[in-house]
Design an enzyme around this catalytic site. Structure first.
Site, mmCIF file in Angstrom:
data_model
loop_
_atom_site.group_PDB
_atom_site.id
_atom_site.type_symbol
_atom_site.label_atom_id
_atom_site.label_comp_id
_atom_site.label_asym_id
_atom_site.label_seq_id
_atom_site.Cartn_x
_atom_site.Cartn_y
_atom_site.Cartn_z
ATOM 1 N N ASP A 57 0.850 -1.192 0.000
ATOM 2 C CA ASP A 57 0.000 0.000 0.000
ATOM 3 C C ASP A 57 0.886 1.242 0.000
ATOM 4 O OD1 ASP A 57 0.928 -0.138 2.618
ATOM 5 O OD2 ASP A 57 -0.911 -1.082 3.309
ATOM 6 N N ASP A 59 1.313 4.900 1.628
ATOM 7 C CA ASP A 59 0.876 5.835 2.671
ATOM 8 C C ASP A 59 1.511 7.193 2.433
ATOM 9 O OD1 ASP A 59 -0.541 3.802 3.864
ATOM 10 O OD2 ASP A 59 1.117 3.217 5.178
ATOM 11 N N ASP A 136 10.022 2.571 13.235
ATOM 12 C CA ASP A 136 10.718 1.443 13.869
ATOM 13 C C ASP A 136 12.130 1.195 13.319
ATOM 14 O OD1 ASP A 136 9.532 0.612 11.500
ATOM 15 O OD2 ASP A 136 8.419 -1.062 12.385
HETATM 16 P P1 ATP Z 1 3.979 -3.547 4.753
HETATM 17 O O1 ATP Z 1 2.746 -2.669 4.743
HETATM 18 O O2 ATP Z 1 4.549 -3.807 3.422
HETATM 19 O O3 ATP Z 1 3.776 -4.771 5.591
HETATM 20 P P2 ATP Z 1 5.119 -1.354 6.166
HETATM 21 O O4 ATP Z 1 6.530 -0.923 6.412
HETATM 22 O O5 ATP Z 1 4.269 -0.406 5.367
HETATM 23 O O6 ATP Z 1 5.153 -2.762 5.523
HETATM 24 P P3 ATP Z 1 3.133 -1.125 8.181
HETATM 25 O O7 ATP Z 1 2.820 -2.067 9.288
HETATM 26 O O8 ATP Z 1 2.114 -0.908 7.120
HETATM 27 O O9 ATP Z 1 4.502 -1.619 7.569
HETATM 28 O O10 ATP Z 1 3.527 0.260 8.851
HETATM 29 C C1 ATP Z 1 3.741 1.433 8.089
HETATM 30 C C2 ATP Z 1 4.919 2.229 8.663
HETATM 31 O O11 ATP Z 1 4.623 2.650 9.996
HETATM 32 C C3 ATP Z 1 6.219 1.442 8.785
HETATM 33 O O12 ATP Z 1 6.946 1.479 7.582
HETATM 34 C C4 ATP Z 1 6.923 2.159 9.908
HETATM 35 O O13 ATP Z 1 7.563 3.314 9.429
HETATM 36 C C5 ATP Z 1 5.767 2.588 10.812
HETATM 37 N N1 ATP Z 1 5.503 1.604 11.892
HETATM 38 C C6 ATP Z 1 4.687 0.523 11.819
HETATM 39 N N2 ATP Z 1 4.694 -0.157 12.973
HETATM 40 C C7 ATP Z 1 5.515 0.511 13.797
HETATM 41 C C8 ATP Z 1 5.938 0.318 15.134
HETATM 42 N N3 ATP Z 1 5.503 -0.735 15.832
HETATM 43 N N4 ATP Z 1 6.816 1.210 15.661
HETATM 44 C C9 ATP Z 1 7.233 2.282 14.938
HETATM 45 N N5 ATP Z 1 6.878 2.514 13.681
HETATM 46 C C10 ATP Z 1 6.026 1.653 13.113
HETATM 47 MG MG MG Z 2 2.171 -0.725 4.911
#
Ligand code: ATP
Ligand code: MG
Length: 413
Positions: A57, A59, A136
């Site tokens: 996705d 963001d 993170d």
């Molecule tokens: P994907 O959606 O492909 O699984 P993603 O990196 O987008 O991976 P998400 O869970 O959608 O992961 O989270 C979006 C963003 O929010 C992450 O890239 C990170 O920057 C932040 N994030 C998510 N979870 C945490 C957390 N537990 N602590 C700090 N930042 C976080």
């Molecule tokens: Mg994501």
């Protein structure tokens, strides 16, 4: 802090091109920018695009407040209790999430009812640099700026992407106490991207793994399902076992070699395009434990098996607040595997063979037989029998119209 001085990669020094970005996301980015706001692609999408992968996705991060975003987009609404996010709706139920840059609040700024660990979701607006720092991992804190198509790197994420290295932002000993789910995410991202995990992450996991039991179960449940969706449940659960995380993550799950091997088969099945259902994942996790506690033999009857299945499935579903429909299906899949393993004849299992969940139970049983070759002949026999039984139970063809015999219709007078 380093937040005010990002390393800027101009367009000609990175590989992200606009035609890789979802068109509706681009529309939102441009509209924000035209109205004088900062508009960045943030988080996982930038990481994936830089790695040449398809993002799940897209963001958006901005310095517009949620209310300003809402006013700018008629098709938007605000969500979130603690942190307000704007969701912009597009055709086909597509939602694009726009978040105002925020920072990690100081301890004194936290309300009294805050979750014990989940501090980072507070509604405190911040600068882009602060927003990067609250994330993170360094590789998850990169921004793509629509104003000049550059990539902004506040924390060294680009170098870590090049080195295929997972680094926590800040001190993992502190960041894992703030939010223990990050320990699971560390193992998950390393497996997804085939990155190495920095030594200080391992040290912090060894120190704080017990805190996983204090994380919000809904978030742990979501990350566990992510493992299945990303086809990495096998390697991640194996790594979690080696790191001693498993008992704090999934209390009843034994994580034996055989069970991990079954997870790998489940991952292959998902990779082949079969979407993973949570009931299937739960049944797979506990299949071996269930069979050990209730060995399938002629002496064991179904009510004993039901009792055992409940004893294993209910605590898991209660802990993670899993709906009764999913719980029921998971239990039926276990019972189905029990019947198949018991291997009574076709006649004895006639009604079972007609049950709508039986083909799925057989799928699970067949995957299990791939790690337990002694079960292969049984799985093959059942497969034939079930195919036969579904062929027999095909809905009857509509009766053909009988042709009128050659009796001339009586003429009505
Ligand atoms: P994907 O959606 O492909 O699984 P993603 O990196 O987008 O991976 P998400 O869970 O959608 O992961 O989270 C979006 C963003 O929010 C992450 O890239 C990170 O920057 C932040 N994030 C998510 N979870 C945490 C957390 N537990 N602590 C700090 N930042 C976080
Ligand atoms: Mg994501």
């Amino acid at each position: 802090m380093s937040e005010n001085k990002p390393t800027i990669l101009p367009r000609d020094q990175h590989c992200i091109s606009r035609n890789q970005i979802d068109p509706d996301t681009l529309k939102v980015l441009y509209r924000l920018q035209r109205h004088g706001y900062k508009a960045y692609l943030v988080g996982g999408s930038v990481r994936d695009l830089l790695l040449g992968r398809q993002p799940k996705d897209f963001d958006i991060g901005t310095d517009a407040t949620p209310n300003q975003v809402r006013k700018l987009f008629r098709n938007s609404f605000l969500v979130g209790r603690r942190f307000r996010l704007a969701h912009i709706r597009f055709a086909g139920n597509k939602i694009i999430e726009v978040a105002t840059f925020r920072r990690q609040p100081e301890m004194g700024e936290l309300p009294d009812d805050v979750d014990e660990h989940f501090h980072f979701v507070q509604n405190v607006f911040g600068t882009p640099g602060e927003d990067a720092a609250r994330r993170d991992f360094t590789i998850n804190a990169l921004f793509y700026n629509i104003a000049d198509f550059s990539v902004l790197d506040y924390l060294g994420g680009i170098q870590d992407l090049k080195d295929k290295r997972l680094n926590v932002i800040g001190d993992p000993l502190i960041r894992f106490v703030e939010d223990p789910v990050r320990m699971l995410r560390a193992v998950e991202f390393a497996a997804r991207l085939d990155f190495t995990i920095e030594e200080n992450i391992y040290t912090a996991i060894a120190e704080h793994k017990e805190l996983l039991t204090t994380a919000a179960p809904a978030r742990v449940r979501e990350e566990i399902m992510e493992l299945f969706r990303h086809k990495i449940s096998g390697p991640v659960l194996k790594h979690c076992r080696e790191l001693g995380m498993l008992p704090h993550l999934l209390a009843g799950y034994p994580g034996t070699e055989e069970s991990i091997a079954l997870m790998q088969k489940i991952d292959h099945r998902t990779a082949a395009g079969i979407p993973i259902e949570e009931s299937f994942a739960i049944a797979a996790l506990y299949l071996r434990l269930f069979m050990d506690s209730c060995p399938p033999s002629a002496k064991t009857n179904i009510s004993q098996a039901l009792l055992q299945a409940n004893e294993i499935i209910i605590p898991h579903c209660r802990y993670f607040s899993i709906a009764s429909g999913i719980r029921h299906q998971a239990r039926e899949l276990l019972i189905g595997c029990f019947r198949l393993a018991r291997g009574r004849g076709l006649r004895a299992e006639k009604r079972f063979l007609q049950h709508p969940l039986t083909p799925k139970a057989l799928e699970l049983f067949a995957l299990w037989s791939q790690v337990r070759p002694d079960l292969t002949p049984l799985a093959e026999n059942w497969s034939k029998a079930i195919q036969g039984s579904t062929a027999k139970n095909k809905p009857a063809q509509p009766p053909r119209k009988r042709r009128r015999k050659n009796h001339p219709r009586k003429k009505s007078v």
